[in-house]
Design a protein around this motif. Structure first.
Motif, PDB file in Angstrom:
ATOM      1  N   ASN A   3       0.849  -1.187   0.000  1.00 38.67           N
ATOM      2  CA  ASN A   3       0.000   0.000   0.000  1.00 38.67           C
ATOM      3  C   ASN A   3       0.886   1.240   0.000  1.00 38.67           C
ATOM      4  OD1 ASN A   3       0.851   0.400   2.721  1.00 38.67           O
ATOM      5  ND2 ASN A   3      -0.845  -0.869   3.460  1.00 38.67           N
ATOM      6  N   ASP A  12       1.399   3.464   2.218  1.00 39.20           N
ATOM      7  CA  ASP A  12       2.187   3.634   3.439  1.00 39.20           C
ATOM      8  C   ASP A  12       3.480   2.813   3.370  1.00 39.20           C
ATOM      9  OD1 ASP A  12       2.428   4.757   6.112  1.00 39.20           O
ATOM     10  OD2 ASP A  12       2.140   2.712   6.841  1.00 39.20           O
ATOM     11  N   SER A  24      -6.549  -2.424   3.372  1.00 39.54           N
ATOM     12  CA  SER A  24      -5.121  -2.267   3.667  1.00 39.54           C
ATOM     13  C   SER A  24      -4.257  -3.400   3.111  1.00 39.54           C
ATOM     14  CB  SER A  24      -4.912  -2.172   5.179  1.00 39.54           C
ATOM     15  OG  SER A  24      -5.332  -3.374   5.808  1.00 39.54           O
ATOM     16  N   LYS A  25      -4.869  -4.390   2.494  1.00 41.02           N
ATOM     17  CA  LYS A  25      -4.098  -5.549   2.050  1.00 41.02           C
ATOM     18  C   LYS A  25      -4.332  -5.845   0.572  1.00 41.02           C
ATOM     19  CE  LYS A  25      -4.044  -7.754   6.616  1.00 41.02           C
ATOM     20  NZ  LYS A  25      -4.331  -8.991   7.385  1.00 41.02           N
TER      21      LYS A  25
END
Length: 386
Positions: A221, A223, A265-266
């Motif tokens: 991602n 981040d 998030s994955k």
């Protein structure tokens, strides 16, 4: 040489004559948008009512006023006017011209663009959803085989190596092909990413692109990218957004099969073209065809299904879960299923998914194919040519 893009031509044909609907062909640069538009234009035969503008080859700086004048100068007679405008997104105010043609009621409009943002902002606002998007991917392997005859396994090795952009001709040699792929990448980066991101920092945007290329098929991602490269989160987010808009990459959500929810998030990223990915990753790591193979399957699934996601079933991962109005299917991708250990590993997640939807493992194996406890093991090349 070129191949008829039959599936896309059928979509355009189904919308022909609808003067209240703009046909928008989107896709990465050099994926074949211009050729598709010309192929469809040719089906109309000789007519004075066909207006075709390729804005990539017009030298003058064009704004919406001059674009409007060009189009109106081509009108003749009272019949339907077929208007084709290639790479329209670089003309400031282009959406005004398109909206006006729709309002006239006698213009059948077809446009192409290399950025999906043209659909989420200007066009959507000006014509209130009166458009249909036809998303064009580079050549499928079936189209590739229609362009280059010969042994399918030899051709598939080329397809893995050089990718699927129509402009790449493997017979010209690896040096020319690799140079062309690098040139396309640089053009997309400069014209469709940096310019739209309002940045001139080539090194940063290249580092972000290379990070994504190196993590094809891995969960990642913004981040993770930001922390790994030491770049600010907003900068990485802006670059990634523009790369997705330029169709350099495709984003694949992760789906919880049990909970029936998206796991934001994955998720994963895949390259639109594996040849470009290989060229940009030369000298990094060791050659590995498992990820390009998975990438090719993902893009093919995107061609065939409106919804393609990474599947998550408790502690297991299903490479892809796809859905359309016929239902859901599950896919695993494996280089080989010949060893018992690999076969057990690849089949286990599909066996765990307790429903009656079709489950398929795609492999390069030519032997040992068939059904295992209701799970089909299929040669991936045969599947691509279906």
């Amino acid at each position: 040489m070129e191949v008829l893009r039959e599936r896309y031509l059928e979509l355009l044909e189904s919308a022909k004559g609808k003067t209240d609907l703009v046909k928008v062909i989107t896709g990465m640069r050099r994926s074949g948008k211009t050729t598709l538009m010309r192929q469809f234009r040719d089906t109309l035969g000789d007519s004075d009512n066909v207006i075709y503008l390729d804005l990539d080859y017009i030298d003058e700086d064009m704004d919406w006023h001059s674009l409007k004048e060009r189009i109106h100068g081509g009108f003749s007679g009272n019949d339907t006017h077929y208007v084709f405008i290639d790479e329209i997104q670089d003309v400031d105010g282009w959406e005004r011209v398109v909206a006006e043609m729709i309002a006239r009621g006698d213009c059948d409009v077809y446009i192409t663009g290399s950025s999906s943002k043209m659909l989420s902002s200007e066009l959507a606002t000006k014509i209130s959803g009166r458009y249909t998007e036809i998303k064009l991917y580079p050549l499928s392997f079936k189209e590739y085989m229609g362009l280059y005859s010969g042994d399918r396994y030899v051709r598939f090795e080329e397809y893995l190596r050089y990718g699927s952009l129509p402009v790449i001709e493997p017979s010209r040699g690896s040096e020319l092909c690799d140079n062309q792929l690098a040139d396309v990448f640089n053009t997309v980066l400069v014209k469709d990413v940096l310019e739209h991101a309002g940045s001139r920092d080539v090194s940063k945007v290249v580092s972000v692109a290379r990070f994504i290329f190196s993590n094809i098929g891995n969960v990642t991602n913004v981040d993770n990218i930001s922390k790994s490269l030491g770049l600010g989160y907003p900068t990485v987010q802006r670059f990634v957004d523009e790369m997705l808009s330029a169709h350099l990459f495709e984003y694949c959500e992760r789906y919880d099969i049990v909970g029936k929810r998206i796991l934001q998030s994955k998720s994963k990223y895949y390259a639109t073209d594996v040849g470009m990915c290989r060229v940009m990753m030369r000298g990094v790591g060791t050659p590995d065809i498992s990820r390009p193979l998975e990438n090719i399957v993902f893009i093919e699934l995107r061609r065939r299904y409106p919804i393609v996601r990474v599947g998550s079933y408790r502690d297991y991962e299903v490479d892809f879960t796809v859905s359309d109005d016929r239902g859901t299917e599950y896919y695993q991708v494996s280089l080989s299923m010949m060893s018992e250990t690999t076969r057990d590993r690849e089949l286990r997640p599909l066996k765990k998914v307790d429903d009656n939807f079709r489950k398929t493992v795609l492999t390069l194996d030519r032997f040992g194919l068939g059904s295992y406890d209701g799970i089909d093991v299929v040669n991936v090349i045969d599947w691509l040519l279906e």
